[in-house]
Design an enzyme around this catalytic site. Structure first.
Site, short mmCIF file in Angstrom:
data_model
loop_
_atom_site.label_atom_id
_atom_site.label_comp_id
_atom_site.label_asym_id
_atom_site.label_seq_id
_atom_site.Cartn_x
_atom_site.Cartn_y
_atom_site.Cartn_z
N LYS A 1 7.85 5.81 -8.27
CA LYS A 1 8.55 6.86 -7.82
C LYS A 1 8.10 7.47 -6.61
CE LYS A 1 9.14 8.82 -11.61
NZ LYS A 1 8.67 7.82 -12.42
N ASP B 1 6.42 5.50 -14.67
CA ASP B 1 5.26 4.79 -14.15
C ASP B 1 5.82 3.63 -12.99
OD1 ASP B 1 3.16 6.06 -15.51
OD2 ASP B 1 3.89 4.96 -17.14
N GLY C 1 2.69 11.62 -13.26
CA GLY C 1 1.66 11.35 -11.96
C GLY C 1 2.05 10.39 -10.99
N HIS C 2 2.18 10.92 -9.93
CA HIS C 2 2.60 9.84 -8.68
C HIS C 2 1.49 9.58 -7.62
CE1 HIS C 2 7.03 11.65 -9.23
NE2 HIS C 2 6.53 11.04 -10.30
N GLN D 1 8.66 11.16 -15.04
CA GLN D 1 8.94 10.02 -16.14
C GLN D 1 10.02 9.30 -15.87
OE1 GLN D 1 8.63 13.63 -17.20
NE2 GLN D 1 6.54 13.56 -17.50
#
Length: 474
Positions: free
Chosen positions: A29, A26, A53-54, A255
């Site tokens: 990235k 988180d 998730g991005h 991650q």
């Protein structure tokens, strides 16, 4: 975004660049990959699945990604879901439908390629993962899918046609899956209203409910192949050829280092190797291709799920320090994938030294600096004590890590600004070439202090979610 590259000699992509999270995930990235992807020909994910998730913000539009590489916003960029991934086809379909609504494009089989060696995350895996009460997983089936991979009973995308035609295998696989479901006492699965796979694909997951039969398993595999067979490809060969032709490849991690199955805070980790060592392996190319590796670091620290967190101030439940609550509220700290509140605390340099030892960062980008605005005193963890004794590394023993007490250095805080004010600062810095000097004085001091204690360069600073809200080093 050419200046992002031109202004930083160390940030040139040639020929392959790796972007990794340096904390518990988180870190932001997606934003950095989105920026670097403007000059990349390929962006490849190399591990994980829809437990990552991005988020990318472009003006007033927000794009949330789970499987899809962050380079999707650049039409000429080829996209790879790599060998080391575990892919939930139903979630991928929803994500592609969301992308079609956002960008009016169907990239699968045109510029989005699924590795033939990637494993299929089936409804069975999600049902098993839903029983977790100890680790704090996303319940998306990732661990059970990787478990089947290691046990050599999983299904890769290239295996689907032969598996569908093999009645003996279908019977064996259904019996094995039902035995596991019985072992966990799972009779049925009812998706929650906010389950990302509870969308209109739910009726096409034949083995999501009740007993799994050879027929329902075959139906699931048949749908996956009909939907995505045209995008399944030897992506490792494709990336290798692209690199040999001088094309730029960006390898995108999911991650963060402290969630690595080997080097993270085991057992409160993900089920894959998140580090630089797996970037090329999980993409199907050799490590000699990599020229640069960049870490992404949040200006404070967050994590989701269970496990020790030495600098924690706010846990999203009962524990609530004013500064930690500020980070959570101003930073909108909720997981992109699950919506769970993220635990928040001060920046931990012991964690970052551990991440650097594993990955050898050529530099890092410091994200969400703007969130700290309005806190009167900023603390930086420079080490720990355990039972009164100094500790300068992240202990492997989770019990010892749980007893770690942070040792802090402090610097004065800086004023709170609106997102528009931060964006104006970033745009002015880009236009005038002033670099970090455009930051408020105490914000500059915080960045300089962190960099000095880290011992390796901060190449850019994020001051908001927008694509343009990044200040590059002069």
């Amino acid at each position: 975004m050419g200046r992002f590259m031109d202004g930083l000699q160390c940030a040139t992509i040639m020929p392959a660049t790796v972007v990794l999270g340096a904390q518990w995930g988180d870190e932001g990235k997606g934003k950095m990959v989105d920026q670097l992807a403007s000059e990349a020909s390929w962006v490849a994910r190399f591990q994980g699945g829809n437990n990552a998730g991005h988020t990318i913000v472009i003006g007033d539009r927000t794009l949330k990604l789970n499987h899809l590489p962050s380079g999707i916003t650049y039409p000429e960029c080829q996209l790879v879901l790599g060998d080391g991934m575990v892919i939930d086809p139903w979630t991928l379909e929803k994500e592609l439908e969301d992308w079609y609504a956002f960008g009016a494009e169907r990239p699968e089989g045109e510029r989005l390629w699924i590795s033939e060696r990637a494993h299929v995350n089936l409804p069975f895996h999600r049902r098993i993962d839903g029983t977790d009460t100890k680790i704090g997983t996303t319940k998306r089936g990732i661990g059970p899918c990787y478990g089947d991979k290691i046990e050599r009973v999983g299904v890769r995308f290239c295996d689907i046609p032969s598996r569908m035609a093999d009645s003996e295998w279908l019977t064996y696989a259904a019996e094995r899956m039902n035995a596991r479901l019985d072992l966990f006492g799972i009779k049925d699965t009812v998706p929650s209203p906010d389950d990302p796979v509870g969308w209109n694909t739910i009726s096409r997951q034949a083995s999501l409910h009740g007993e799994i039969t050879p027929q329902t398993l075959a139906l699931d595999l048949s749908w996956v192949w009909q939907r995505f067979g045209n995008a399944v490809a030897p992506t490792g060969l494709m990336l290798d050829m692209a690199l040999k032709q001088g094309e730029h490849v960006l390898l995108e991690g999911a991650q963060g280092c402290l969630l690595d199955i080997d080097q993270g805070t085991f057992p409160f980790v993900t089920s894959s190797v998140t580090s630089r060592g797996n970037a090329t392996h999980g993409a199907g190319i050799h490590p000699g291709h990599v020229e640069k590796t960049y870490g992404v670091v949040k200006a404070y620290t967050t994590r989701v799920g269970e496990g020790p967190f030495p600098t924690e101030l706010y846990d999203g439940k009962g524990m609530s320090d004013a500064d930690g609550k500020h980070m959570a509220d101003v930073g909108h700290e909720f997981g992109t994938t699950t919506g769970r509140p993220r635990r928040c605390g001060w920046l931990d340099l012991t964690v970052l030294r551990h991440a650097h030892r594993m990955n050898g960062f050529d530099g890092v980008t410091l994200t969400k600096l703007d969130v700290l605005g309005g806190i009167s005193e900023l603390k930086i963890c420079v080490g720990y004590t355990i039972d009164g004794e100094p500790c300068h590394e992240v202990p492997a023993d989770i019990g010892r890590l749980a007893r770690c007490k942070p040792v802090y250095e402090s610097v004065p805080g800086f004023e709170a600004l609106s997102l528009e004010e931060w964006l104006d600062i970033a745009r002015t810095a880009a236009r005038e070439g002033t670099g970090f000097a455009a930051l408020p004085e105490n914000a500059q001091a915080y960045v300089e202090k962190v960099e000095k204690l880290l011992g390796f360069p901060i190449i850019s600073v994020g001051v908001g979610p927008d694509r343009e809200a990044t200040i590059e080093r002069n």
